[in-house]
Design a protein around this motif. Sequence first.
Motif, short mmCIF file in Angstrom:
data_model
loop_
_atom_site.label_atom_id
_atom_site.label_comp_id
_atom_site.label_asym_id
_atom_site.label_seq_id
_atom_site.Cartn_x
_atom_site.Cartn_y
_atom_site.Cartn_z
N PHE A 8 40.26 50.76 38.54
CA PHE A 8 39.99 49.61 37.68
C PHE A 8 40.76 49.71 36.37
O PHE A 8 41.33 48.73 35.90
N LYS A 9 40.81 50.89 35.77
CA LYS A 9 41.54 51.05 34.51
C LYS A 9 43.02 50.71 34.69
O LYS A 9 43.66 50.19 33.78
N SER A 10 43.57 51.00 35.87
CA SER A 10 44.97 50.67 36.13
C SER A 10 45.19 49.16 36.23
O SER A 10 46.33 48.69 36.16
N LYS A 11 44.11 48.40 36.38
CA LYS A 11 44.19 46.94 36.53
C LYS A 11 43.88 46.19 35.23
O LYS A 11 43.90 44.95 35.20
N LYS A 14 45.43 42.74 33.98
CA LYS A 14 46.03 42.07 35.14
C LYS A 14 45.01 41.13 35.77
O LYS A 14 43.80 41.33 35.67
N ASP A 15 45.51 40.12 36.46
CA ASP A 15 44.61 39.21 37.16
C ASP A 15 44.13 39.87 38.45
O ASP A 15 44.52 41.00 38.77
N SER A 16 43.31 39.16 39.20
CA SER A 16 42.68 39.73 40.40
C SER A 16 43.27 39.19 41.69
O SER A 16 42.62 39.18 42.72
N SER A 17 44.51 38.74 41.65
CA SER A 17 45.13 38.14 42.83
C SER A 17 45.29 39.12 43.99
O SER A 17 45.46 38.69 45.13
#
Length: 147
Positions: A8-11, A14-17
């Motif tokens: 999650f931290k790597s995201k 960013k969007d959730s596409s």
Amino acid sequence: MNKVVAYFKSKIGKDSSDSISPLMKWLNPTLLSAEEGELEFSHLIRDEMTNPVGILHGGITAAIIDDAIGAAVYSLNNSHIYTTVNLAVDYFSSARAGEIVIAQTVMGKKGNQIMNVECLVWNNDKSRLIAKGHSNLIKTKVEIPKQ
């Protein structure tokens, strides 16, 4: 830090596409922060998320809450899937298409069989509470595959 929180931290930002959740793909929030059991997402309200009077549909608000809560429970890196037993939502204010809302989860009780999680939905600067939901989730017999 567990591997799910690290993911999650790597995201963040960013969007959730590319989410594994079809609903999260459709809602397409941007992850703002991630800690074990506590996630924060921003959601751009799109026209298709509104009701006939042009405000965020209550069902979509409930979906935002349920999806954020599910992700928060997943961030605990459990051995089994937890599923929603109930979801209660209180609605306080509205949001319109083009606005951004923030969904912020808070872990209540983190039990081995039952978890209670809350999600607050705010306007963009957190000066106005849009809705507040809480859910109880129960551990299933379905194991989460090891990655």
